[in-house]
Design a protein around this motif. Structure first.
Motif, PDB file in Angstrom:
ATOM      1  N   ALA A  65       0.817  -1.110  -0.164  1.00  0.00           N
ATOM      2  CA  ALA A  65       0.045  -0.001   0.009  1.00  0.00           C
ATOM      3  C   ALA A  65       0.994   1.153   0.029  1.00  0.00           C
ATOM      4  O   ALA A  65       2.185   1.274   0.378  1.00  0.00           O
ATOM      5  N   ASP A  66       0.280   2.386  -0.469  1.00  0.00           N
ATOM      6  CA  ASP A  66       1.119   3.484  -0.547  1.00  0.00           C
ATOM      7  C   ASP A  66       1.503   4.173   0.995  1.00  0.00           C
ATOM      8  O   ASP A  66       2.573   4.898   0.991  1.00  0.00           O
ATOM      9  N   THR A  67       0.754   3.479   1.999  1.00  0.00           N
ATOM     10  CA  THR A  67       1.035   3.934   3.054  1.00  0.00           C
ATOM     11  C   THR A  67       2.220   3.264   3.836  1.00  0.00           C
ATOM     12  O   THR A  67       2.653   3.365   5.216  1.00  0.00           O
ATOM     13  N   ASP A  68       2.805   2.072   3.435  1.00  0.00           N
ATOM     14  CA  ASP A  68       3.783   1.309   3.820  1.00  0.00           C
ATOM     15  C   ASP A  68       4.881   2.119   4.162  1.00  0.00           C
ATOM     16  O   ASP A  68       5.115   3.110   3.451  1.00  0.00           O
ATOM     17  N   TYR A  69       5.600   1.788   5.139  1.00  0.00           N
ATOM     18  CA  TYR A  69       6.828   2.284   5.462  1.00  0.00           C
ATOM     19  C   TYR A  69       8.009   1.401   5.813  1.00  0.00           C
ATOM     20  O   TYR A  69       7.761   0.181   6.094  1.00  0.00           O
ATOM     21  N   LYS A 119       9.337  -3.344   4.113  1.00  0.00           N
ATOM     22  CA  LYS A 119       8.548  -2.278   3.627  1.00  0.00           C
ATOM     23  C   LYS A 119       6.945  -2.662   4.047  1.00  0.00           C
ATOM     24  O   LYS A 119       6.547  -3.459   3.133  1.00  0.00           O
ATOM     25  N   SER A 157       3.351  -2.417   6.792  1.00  0.00           N
ATOM     26  CA  SER A 157       2.248  -1.390   7.703  1.00  0.00           C
ATOM     27  C   SER A 157       2.295  -1.865   9.105  1.00  0.00           C
ATOM     28  O   SER A 157       3.335  -2.777   9.486  1.00  0.00           O
ATOM     29  N   ASP A 158       1.406  -1.098   9.824  1.00  0.00           N
ATOM     30  CA  ASP A 158       1.373  -1.370  11.348  1.00  0.00           C
ATOM     31  C   ASP A 158       1.240  -2.955  11.402  1.00  0.00           C
ATOM     32  O   ASP A 158       1.276  -3.645  12.737  1.00  0.00           O
TER      33      ASP A 158
END
Length: 433
Positions: A200-204, A400, A402-403
């Motif tokens: 997802a674009d919100t992955d970090y 990379k 998500s929470d």
């Protein structure tokens, strides 16, 4: 004329791996005192200057990639800062990256955390693997200590970075055979994956870590010695059984996990006279089933990896195939061809090994904690990395994500620790009189 360096086989391969991960190697060392900043800066500049690839920019030329040696200053790769939240700042630093066209291929951060210092390193995987990063860190400490004592006879290896050093122990028919190992072992296909969310674009980027404490490590290592199995055998067993138990695979499914192999075992002198580079291959471990108990899983693991360990050419397969692809095609075509034939493993394990605290002491500052891990993987790929220090093992999974992915990894670590407990409970009698 500007100086250029040849892009070696593993430089090109690691560049191709940009499709699967961030191409970085990460290392953090925690010291119990304050480092001499002036001396540290001096030894860092000396080291980077002695190793040209560390101050070079990579050029992905369509015909033949190369490195161009670049000018640089200390500020291009070194930062120093006070911190009120060392873990937050360390994580932010080591989840960064270095562009291939940067004039330097490493970043170093010195964090002042009260009365202790923390050193963090970020290095382009194209320049070196975990084995040579361990070497780099030991030489950094050794040269720092020399400078601190007024001794300027510093040293770091600057030999050839060519992949074919792995053949240096071989002669005659053995050498001829090794250079004909065209078998593509990456083609052993396993479609099992770790249960991460879709990208997802919100992955970090994150490096999720968990320690195996001294008591657990000492106990299962002692039991393993009594059973004539290695720590790596046991960690692979705990890992594989936990993969079955995370809820994605049936107990009777075949599971294949590639394990990284340090190819310096094949190099004269263990690679002490080569240049800083990559010398890592892999072997496959395949289990046919989970088994009723952890001991049954161990039997499955041993059945597979002991066959690999008997192979004098372990880790050398596919290298001639890669060499051939790069030799007969322009680079842009060879990369495409290799992508078609190469199956990047969805799940892997890399045991980076022991961080030798005695050789990493800097002046009066003792190394009291630390870890090293490989590249941050892009979903659905993942890998467990292991380092041991002062009787503890640090497990890390760098992705990379998500929470929720982080929570799933921590759940996985809970399962793995539980499997260690089961192994100890089931086999404690082997070491008790």
């Amino acid at each position: 004329m500007d100086k250029t360096l040849k892009a070696e086989l593993w430089d090109k391969m690691q560049y191709m791996f940009r499709n699967y991960y961030d191409r970085m190697v990460h290392c953090v060392h925690y010291y119990d005192g304050k480092l001499d900043v002036k001396t540290l800066k001096q030894v860092l500049v000396w080291t980077v200057e002695k190793v040209p690839v560390l101050h070079s920019a990579f050029h992905g030329n369509l015909v033949e990639p190369y490195w161009s040696v670049e000018d640089y200053t200390l500020s291009d790769f070194f930062i120093e800062m006070d911190t009120d939240d060392v873990e937050k700042d360390v994580d932010e630093f080591i989840t960064g990256d270095i562009p291939v066209d940067s004039n330097v291929q490493l970043r170093v951060a010195l964090f002042h955390d009260g009365d202790r210092d923390v050193l963090a390193f970020l290095v382009n995987h194209m320049c070196m693997d975990g084995g040579d990063l361990k070497y780099f860190m030991k030489k950094l400490a050794e040269n720092y200590n020399k400078l601190l004592g007024g001794d300027r006879s510093l040293h770091i290896k600057t030999g050839s970075r060519s992949y074919d050093a792995v053949y240096s122990k071989l002669e005659g028919e053995e050498l001829e055979h090794a250079k004909k190992l065209y078998k593509n072992i990456s083609q052993i296909k396993d479609e099992h994956y770790f249960p991460l969310e879709k990208p997802a674009d919100t992955d970090y980027k994150m490096i999720v870590r968990r320690k195996i404490d001294r008591d657990h490590f000492a106990m299962f290592r002692k039991i393993g010695k009594a059973m004539d199995v290695t720590v790596n055998d046991l960690m692979l067993t705990f890992y594989i059984r936990s993969l079955y138990e995370i809820g994605m695979y049936g107990d009777d499914e075949r599971l294949t996990i590639p394990c990284m192999v340090d190819l310096r075992r094949h190099i004269v002198g263990g690679g002490e006279d080569t240049g800083l580079t990559n010398h890592t291959g892999f072997m496959q471990c395949s289990t046919e089933r989970k088994g009723e108990t952890i001991n049954d899983t161990l039997i499955e693991v041993l059945r597979s990896i002991r066959q690999s360990k008997k192979d004098a050419y372990m880790g050398l397969y596919s290298l001639p195939l890669l060499k051939l692809a790069y030799a007969i095609f322009p680079y842009v075509i060879s990369e495409t061809a290799i992508k078609i034939g190469y199956l990047n493993p969805l799940i892997g394990m890399s045991n980076v090994g022991i961080l030798e605290d005695g050789k990493l002491k800097m002046g009066d500052c003792n190394l009291v904690d630390g870890f090293m891990t490989g590249a941050i993987k892009y979903k659905p790929y993942m890998q467990l990395a292991l380092t041991s220090l002062l009787g503890e093992v640090t497990m890390s999974i760098a992705i990379k994500g998500s929470d929720n992915d982080k929570a799933k990894i921590n759940e996985f670590f809970d399962i793995l620790i539980g499997n260690i407990d089961e192994f100890i409970a089931l086999n404690r009698h082997r070491i008790e009189k």
